[in-house]
Motif scaffolding. Structure first.
Motif, PDB file in Angstrom:
ATOM      1  N   VAL A 146       0.856  -1.171   0.000  1.00 23.33           N
ATOM      2  CA  VAL A 146       0.000   0.000   0.000  1.00 23.33           C
ATOM      3  C   VAL A 146       0.904   1.236   0.000  1.00 23.33           C
ATOM      4  O   VAL A 146       1.983   1.223   0.595  1.00 23.33           O
ATOM      5  CB  VAL A 146      -0.966   0.005   1.213  1.00 23.33           C
ATOM      6  CG1 VAL A 146      -0.224   0.052   2.533  1.00 23.33           C
ATOM      7  CG2 VAL A 146      -1.972   1.134   1.121  1.00 23.33           C
ATOM      8  N   GLY A 147       0.481   2.278  -0.715  1.00 17.35           N
ATOM      9  CA  GLY A 147       1.285   3.494  -0.745  1.00 17.35           C
ATOM     10  C   GLY A 147       0.462   4.705  -1.114  1.00 17.35           C
ATOM     11  O   GLY A 147      -0.574   4.596  -1.777  1.00 17.35           O
ATOM     12  N   GLY A 148       0.926   5.875  -0.689  1.00 22.88           N
ATOM     13  CA  GLY A 148       0.307   7.145  -1.030  1.00 22.88           C
ATOM     14  C   GLY A 148       1.388   8.173  -1.307  1.00 22.88           C
ATOM     15  O   GLY A 148       2.426   8.189  -0.631  1.00 22.88           O
ATOM     16  N   TYR A 149       1.154   9.045  -2.310  1.00 22.78           N
ATOM     17  CA  TYR A 149       2.198   9.945  -2.779  1.00 22.78           C
ATOM     18  C   TYR A 149       1.610  11.288  -3.182  1.00 22.78           C
ATOM     19  O   TYR A 149       0.453  11.383  -3.566  1.00 22.78           O
ATOM     20  CB  TYR A 149       2.919   9.335  -3.985  1.00 22.78           C
ATOM     21  CG  TYR A 149       3.374   7.927  -3.741  1.00 22.78           C
ATOM     22  CD1 TYR A 149       4.627   7.662  -3.217  1.00 22.78           C
ATOM     23  CD2 TYR A 149       2.526   6.851  -4.001  1.00 22.78           C
ATOM     24  CE1 TYR A 149       5.032   6.365  -2.960  1.00 22.78           C
ATOM     25  CE2 TYR A 149       2.922   5.547  -3.748  1.00 22.78           C
ATOM     26  CZ  TYR A 149       4.185   5.313  -3.223  1.00 22.78           C
ATOM     27  OH  TYR A 149       4.581   4.030  -2.959  1.00 22.78           O
ATOM     28  N   GLY A 150       2.440  12.329  -3.134  1.00 21.72           N
ATOM     29  CA  GLY A 150       2.075  13.646  -3.622  1.00 21.72           C
ATOM     30  C   GLY A 150       3.263  14.240  -4.348  1.00 21.72           C
ATOM     31  O   GLY A 150       4.392  14.176  -3.848  1.00 21.72           O
ATOM     32  N   GLY A 151       3.018  14.801  -5.553  1.00 21.84           N
ATOM     33  CA  GLY A 151       4.136  15.273  -6.349  1.00 21.84           C
ATOM     34  C   GLY A 151       3.908  16.614  -7.000  1.00 21.84           C
ATOM     35  O   GLY A 151       2.778  17.108  -7.088  1.00 21.84           O
ATOM     36  N   TYR A 152       5.006  17.189  -7.473  1.00 15.70           N
ATOM     37  CA  TYR A 152       4.997  18.473  -8.162  1.00 15.70           C
ATOM     38  C   TYR A 152       5.792  18.343  -9.453  1.00 15.70           C
ATOM     39  O   TYR A 152       6.954  17.904  -9.430  1.00 15.70           O
ATOM     40  CB  TYR A 152       5.611  19.555  -7.275  1.00 15.70           C
ATOM     41  CG  TYR A 152       5.695  20.898  -7.962  1.00 15.70           C
ATOM     42  CD1 TYR A 152       4.572  21.708  -8.079  1.00 15.70           C
ATOM     43  CD2 TYR A 152       6.896  21.344  -8.502  1.00 15.70           C
ATOM     44  CE1 TYR A 152       4.640  22.939  -8.718  1.00 15.70           C
ATOM     45  CE2 TYR A 152       6.972  22.577  -9.144  1.00 15.70           C
ATOM     46  CZ  TYR A 152       5.838  23.364  -9.242  1.00 15.70           C
ATOM     47  OH  TYR A 152       5.912  24.575  -9.879  1.00 15.70           O
ATOM     48  N   SER A 153       5.208  18.724 -10.592  1.00 16.16           N
ATOM     49  CA  SER A 153       5.889  18.667 -11.886  1.00 16.16           C
ATOM     50  C   SER A 153       6.800  19.881 -12.024  1.00 16.16           C
ATOM     51  O   SER A 153       6.330  20.993 -12.245  1.00 16.16           O
ATOM     52  CB  SER A 153       4.876  18.658 -13.041  1.00 16.16           C
ATOM     53  OG  SER A 153       4.150  17.460 -13.036  1.00 16.16           O
ATOM     54  N   VAL A 154       8.081  19.651 -11.884  1.00 14.11           N
ATOM     55  CA  VAL A 154       9.058  20.727 -12.041  1.00 14.11           C
ATOM     56  C   VAL A 154       9.078  21.174 -13.496  1.00 14.11           C
ATOM     57  O   VAL A 154       9.093  22.365 -13.801  1.00 14.11           O
ATOM     58  CB  VAL A 154      10.459  20.247 -11.599  1.00 14.11           C
ATOM     59  CG1 VAL A 154      11.498  21.336 -11.806  1.00 14.11           C
ATOM     60  CG2 VAL A 154      10.424  19.803 -10.144  1.00 14.11           C
ATOM     61  N   ILE A 155       9.072  20.208 -14.415  1.00 17.56           N
ATOM     62  CA  ILE A 155       8.846  20.440 -15.830  1.00 17.56           C
ATOM     63  C   ILE A 155       7.718  19.511 -16.240  1.00 17.56           C
ATOM     64  O   ILE A 155       7.359  18.601 -15.497  1.00 17.56           O
ATOM     65  CB  ILE A 155      10.125  20.212 -16.682  1.00 17.56           C
ATOM     66  CG1 ILE A 155      10.662  18.795 -16.475  1.00 17.56           C
ATOM     67  CG2 ILE A 155      11.185  21.246 -16.355  1.00 17.56           C
ATOM     68  CD1 ILE A 155      11.867  18.467 -17.322  1.00 17.56           C
ATOM     69  N   ARG A 156       7.135  19.713 -17.410  1.00 18.91           N
ATOM     70  CA  ARG A 156       5.940  18.948 -17.786  1.00 18.91           C
ATOM     71  C   ARG A 156       6.165  17.443 -17.828  1.00 18.91           C
ATOM     72  O   ARG A 156       5.250  16.678 -17.594  1.00 18.91           O
ATOM     73  CB  ARG A 156       5.401  19.428 -19.133  1.00 18.91           C
ATOM     74  CG  ARG A 156       4.757  20.776 -19.054  1.00 18.91           C
ATOM     75  CD  ARG A 156       3.534  20.746 -18.185  1.00 18.91           C
ATOM     76  NE  ARG A 156       3.022  22.087 -17.949  1.00 18.91           N
ATOM     77  CZ  ARG A 156       2.091  22.365 -17.074  1.00 18.91           C
ATOM     78  NH1 ARG A 156       1.569  21.422 -16.341  1.00 18.91           N
ATOM     79  NH2 ARG A 156       1.682  23.595 -16.911  1.00 18.91           N
ATOM     80  N   ASP A 157       7.365  17.011 -18.130  1.00 16.85           N
ATOM     81  CA  ASP A 157       7.614  15.572 -18.247  1.00 16.85           C
ATOM     82  C   ASP A 157       8.394  14.989 -17.086  1.00 16.85           C
ATOM     83  O   ASP A 157       8.904  13.864 -17.175  1.00 16.85           O
ATOM     84  CB  ASP A 157       8.340  15.279 -19.564  1.00 16.85           C
ATOM     85  CG  ASP A 157       7.418  15.442 -20.759  1.00 16.85           C
ATOM     86  OD1 ASP A 157       6.204  15.202 -20.607  1.00 16.85           O
ATOM     87  OD2 ASP A 157       7.907  15.827 -21.835  1.00 16.85           O
ATOM     88  N   ALA A 158       8.508  15.704 -15.978  1.00 26.35           N
ATOM     89  CA  ALA A 158       9.217  15.166 -14.808  1.00 26.35           C
ATOM     90  C   ALA A 158       8.666  15.794 -13.538  1.00 26.35           C
ATOM     91  O   ALA A 158       8.387  16.986 -13.491  1.00 26.35           O
ATOM     92  CB  ALA A 158      10.714  15.426 -14.922  1.00 26.35           C
ATOM     93  N   GLY A 163       6.383  10.415  -0.594  1.00 22.95           N
ATOM     94  CA  GLY A 163       5.343   9.414  -0.393  1.00 22.95           C
ATOM     95  C   GLY A 163       5.629   8.505   0.776  1.00 22.95           C
ATOM     96  O   GLY A 163       6.666   8.616   1.453  1.00 22.95           O
ATOM     97  N   TRP A 164       4.699   7.621   1.014  1.00 20.18           N
ATOM     98  CA  TRP A 164       4.809   6.630   2.081  1.00 20.18           C
ATOM     99  C   TRP A 164       4.417   5.282   1.506  1.00 20.18           C
ATOM    100  O   TRP A 164       3.439   5.166   0.762  1.00 20.18           O
ATOM    101  CB  TRP A 164       3.864   7.001   3.231  1.00 20.18           C
ATOM    102  CG  TRP A 164       3.886   6.035   4.356  1.00 20.18           C
ATOM    103  CD1 TRP A 164       4.758   6.000   5.398  1.00 20.18           C
ATOM    104  CD2 TRP A 164       2.971   4.938   4.562  1.00 20.18           C
ATOM    105  NE1 TRP A 164       4.454   4.953   6.247  1.00 20.18           N
ATOM    106  CE2 TRP A 164       3.366   4.292   5.751  1.00 20.18           C
ATOM    107  CE3 TRP A 164       1.881   4.454   3.837  1.00 20.18           C
ATOM    108  CZ2 TRP A 164       2.692   3.182   6.236  1.00 20.18           C
ATOM    109  CZ3 TRP A 164       1.219   3.345   4.334  1.00 20.18           C
ATOM    110  CH2 TRP A 164       1.618   2.726   5.521  1.00 20.18           C
ATOM    111  N   ARG A 165       5.220   4.246   1.827  1.00 23.05           N
ATOM    112  CA  ARG A 165       4.983   2.905   1.288  1.00 23.05           C
ATOM    113  C   ARG A 165       5.108   1.879   2.408  1.00 23.05           C
ATOM    114  O   ARG A 165       5.907   2.026   3.317  1.00 23.05           O
ATOM    115  CB  ARG A 165       6.021   2.616   0.204  1.00 23.05           C
ATOM    116  CG  ARG A 165       5.989   1.202  -0.295  1.00 23.05           C
ATOM    117  CD  ARG A 165       6.995   0.922  -1.393  1.00 23.05           C
ATOM    118  NE  ARG A 165       8.359   1.174  -0.984  1.00 23.05           N
ATOM    119  CZ  ARG A 165       9.202   1.983  -1.641  1.00 23.05           C
ATOM    120  NH1 ARG A 165       8.806   2.629  -2.723  1.00 23.05           N
ATOM    121  NH2 ARG A 165      10.430   2.153  -1.222  1.00 23.05           N
TER     122      ARG A 165
END
Length: 191
Positions: A146-158, A163-165
């Motif tokens: 089980v895992g949960g994550y939050g992210g930010y696109s520094v550039i459109r393709d990365a 997160g926590w796993r």
């Protein structure tokens, strides 16, 4: 000298496959914690079918390999930014903390991802996979991730993410074993 062309010929197939995969929109994900690193590659096969493969190395507990296949799509209908995938993931765990055990599991589960509309560079996602004892083989009697994550696109393709796993298996001799648990930091890139 006669062996060199033969070696190059054997490398040509995998190299062409890799090049064609990159052209299809492969996604690479690398995340790390103090004790573990995980590399995942995702390959879209068609518009709504995705396959992935991953390798998790834990410094104290061994290796976990997985491969999965999913039916993906918009989870809320219309033009909403919620996507999901349901399918199967096969895990192989090589566990070694003094007593070596290994096993495999065919887990049912999926993932969901929400891309915020107003701040479209921010996304949250999670996954859940479970294999009961009837779908567990070798020394493994049960498995879940089980895992949960939050992210930010520094550039459109990365994007970078936090997160926590939690990955856990029930082994014959060692009982319940936490394969990996805790916070991870990672990078996802699309090619």
């Amino acid at each position: 000298i006669g062996g060199k062309p033969m070696k190059l010929r054997h490398l040509a197939g995998p190299l062409l496959l890799l090049i064609s995969s990159v052209a299809m929109g492969v996604e690479a994900d690398l995340n790390v914690s103090n004790d573990a690193a995980r590399l995942t590659m995702e390959f879209p096969v068609r518009n709504n079918i995705l396959i992935d493969g991953s390798w998790l190395h834990h410094t104290d507990k061994g290796e976990t390999l997985s491969v999965g296949g999913y039916l993906t799509g918009n989870a809320a209908g219309g033009n909403t930014p919620l996507t999901a995938g349901l399918g199967l993931r096969y895990y192989y765990v090589d566990f070694d903390t003094g007593q070596k055990e290994d096993g495999s599991n065919l887990a049912l589960g999926g993932f969901a991802r929400y891309q915020f509309r107003r701040i479209d560079r921010v996304a949250v996602w999670g996954n859940l996979f479970y294999a009961p004892s009837v779908l567990s083989f070798g020394d493994s009697d049960e498995f879940y991730e089980v895992g949960g994550y939050g992210g930010y696109s520094v550039i459109r393709d990365a994007e970078i993410y936090l997160g926590w796993r939690r990955m856990k298996s029930d082994f014959d001799e060692d009982g319940d074993v936490m394969i990996d648990t805790g916070w991870v930091v990672g990078i996802r890139a699309r090619f």
